[in-house]
Design a protein around this motif. Structure first.
Motif, PDB file in Angstrom:
ATOM      1  N   VAL A  22       0.835  -1.196   0.000  1.00 42.76           N
ATOM      2  CA  VAL A  22       0.000   0.000   0.000  1.00 42.76           C
ATOM      3  C   VAL A  22       0.874   1.250   0.000  1.00 42.76           C
ATOM      4  O   VAL A  22       0.625   2.203  -0.758  1.00 42.76           O
ATOM      5  CB  VAL A  22      -0.954  -0.006   1.227  1.00 42.76           C
ATOM      6  N   ILE A  23       1.924   1.247   0.827  1.00 43.05           N
ATOM      7  CA  ILE A  23       2.826   2.405   0.868  1.00 43.05           C
ATOM      8  C   ILE A  23       3.523   2.587  -0.471  1.00 43.05           C
ATOM      9  O   ILE A  23       3.657   3.717  -0.969  1.00 43.05           O
ATOM     10  CB  ILE A  23       3.849   2.241   2.016  1.00 43.05           C
ATOM     11  N   MET A  24       3.953   1.498  -1.101  1.00 40.77           N
ATOM     12  CA  MET A  24       4.601   1.597  -2.408  1.00 40.77           C
ATOM     13  C   MET A  24       3.643   2.141  -3.458  1.00 40.77           C
ATOM     14  O   MET A  24       4.037   2.931  -4.323  1.00 40.77           O
ATOM     15  CB  MET A  24       5.137   0.229  -2.832  1.00 40.77           C
ATOM     16  N   SER A  25       2.388   1.752  -3.399  1.00 33.94           N
ATOM     17  CA  SER A  25       1.396   2.268  -4.341  1.00 33.94           C
ATOM     18  C   SER A  25       1.174   3.766  -4.147  1.00 33.94           C
ATOM     19  O   SER A  25       1.077   4.523  -5.114  1.00 33.94           O
ATOM     20  CB  SER A  25       0.075   1.527  -4.172  1.00 33.94           C
ATOM     21  N   ILE A  26       1.095   4.197  -2.899  1.00 31.87           N
ATOM     22  CA  ILE A  26       0.903   5.621  -2.603  1.00 31.87           C
ATOM     23  C   ILE A  26       2.100   6.427  -3.083  1.00 31.87           C
ATOM     24  O   ILE A  26       1.948   7.476  -3.720  1.00 31.87           O
ATOM     25  CB  ILE A  26       0.659   5.827  -1.090  1.00 31.87           C
ATOM     26  N   VAL A  27       3.311   5.950  -2.804  1.00 32.13           N
ATOM     27  CA  VAL A  27       4.522   6.658  -3.241  1.00 32.13           C
ATOM     28  C   VAL A  27       4.579   6.703  -4.767  1.00 32.13           C
ATOM     29  O   VAL A  27       4.939   7.736  -5.355  1.00 32.13           O
ATOM     30  CB  VAL A  27       5.782   5.989  -2.647  1.00 32.13           C
ATOM     31  N   GLY A  28       4.221   5.609  -5.420  1.00 28.79           N
ATOM     32  CA  GLY A  28       4.212   5.583  -6.883  1.00 28.79           C
ATOM     33  C   GLY A  28       3.219   6.578  -7.461  1.00 28.79           C
ATOM     34  O   GLY A  28       3.517   7.272  -8.446  1.00 28.79           O
ATOM     35  N   ALA A  29       2.044   6.686  -6.857  1.00 27.51           N
ATOM     36  CA  ALA A  29       1.045   7.636  -7.340  1.00 27.51           C
ATOM     37  C   ALA A  29       1.507   9.071  -7.137  1.00 27.51           C
ATOM     38  O   ALA A  29       1.358   9.919  -8.024  1.00 27.51           O
ATOM     39  CB  ALA A  29      -0.286   7.401  -6.616  1.00 27.51           C
ATOM     40  N   ILE A  30       2.084   9.361  -5.981  1.00 24.94           N
ATOM     41  CA  ILE A  30       2.578  10.715  -5.704  1.00 24.94           C
ATOM     42  C   ILE A  30       3.706  11.071  -6.666  1.00 24.94           C
ATOM     43  O   ILE A  30       3.755  12.182  -7.211  1.00 24.94           O
ATOM     44  CB  ILE A  30       3.040  10.835  -4.233  1.00 24.94           C
ATOM     45  N   THR A  31       4.596  10.119  -6.918  1.00 31.32           N
ATOM     46  CA  THR A  31       5.702  10.362  -7.855  1.00 31.32           C
ATOM     47  C   THR A  31       5.174  10.634  -9.255  1.00 31.32           C
ATOM     48  O   THR A  31       5.658  11.537  -9.946  1.00 31.32           O
ATOM     49  CB  THR A  31       6.640   9.144  -7.873  1.00 31.32           C
ATOM     50  N   THR A  32       4.176   9.882  -9.678  1.00 33.98           N
ATOM     51  CA  THR A  32       3.593  10.088 -11.000  1.00 33.98           C
ATOM     52  C   THR A  32       2.973  11.475 -11.116  1.00 33.98           C
ATOM     53  O   THR A  32       3.140  12.163 -12.129  1.00 33.98           O
ATOM     54  CB  THR A  32       2.525   9.015 -11.284  1.00 33.98           C
ATOM     55  N   VAL A  33       2.274  11.910 -10.085  1.00 35.21           N
ATOM     56  CA  VAL A  33       1.655  13.239 -10.104  1.00 35.21           C
ATOM     57  C   VAL A  33       2.720  14.327 -10.157  1.00 35.21           C
ATOM     58  O   VAL A  33       2.607  15.275 -10.940  1.00 35.21           O
ATOM     59  CB  VAL A  33       0.741  13.419  -8.869  1.00 35.21           C
ATOM     60  N   ILE A  34       3.774  14.192  -9.357  1.00 33.03           N
ATOM     61  CA  ILE A  34       4.835  15.212  -9.347  1.00 33.03           C
ATOM     62  C   ILE A  34       5.536  15.268 -10.695  1.00 33.03           C
ATOM     63  O   ILE A  34       5.785  16.354 -11.237  1.00 33.03           O
ATOM     64  CB  ILE A  34       5.835  14.931  -8.205  1.00 33.03           C
TER      65      ILE A  34
END
Length: 70
Positions: A22-34
């Motif tokens: 779950v944490i990896m998914s959240i970090v991946g989504a935030i990275t994609t947005v940035i």
């Protein structure tokens, strides 16, 4: 007795793995947005820089044509 501890350890391992996913998914989504936001900003800046040079040359060309006609 060992199988009970093995089952408990396996359950804890599964819970930790789920939380990590779950944490990896959240970090991946935030990275994609940035990355997307930075990409859009760079595109806008490059578009303004390139188009401003083209506009200056096209305005100059237009003014010369207009002077030639008049």
């Amino acid at each position: 007795m060992g199988s009970i501890f093995s089952a408990i350890g396996s359950g804890i391992n599964d819970i930790i793995s789920a939380i990590a996913n779950v944490i990896m998914s959240i970090v991946g989504a935030i990275t994609t947005v940035i990355v997307t936001i930075v990409d859009i900003i760079v595109d806008i800046l490059c578009c303004r820089c390139c188009s401003s040079r083209r506009r200056v040359s096209s305005r100059t060309g237009y003014s010369f044509r207009r002077r030639g006609i008049l």
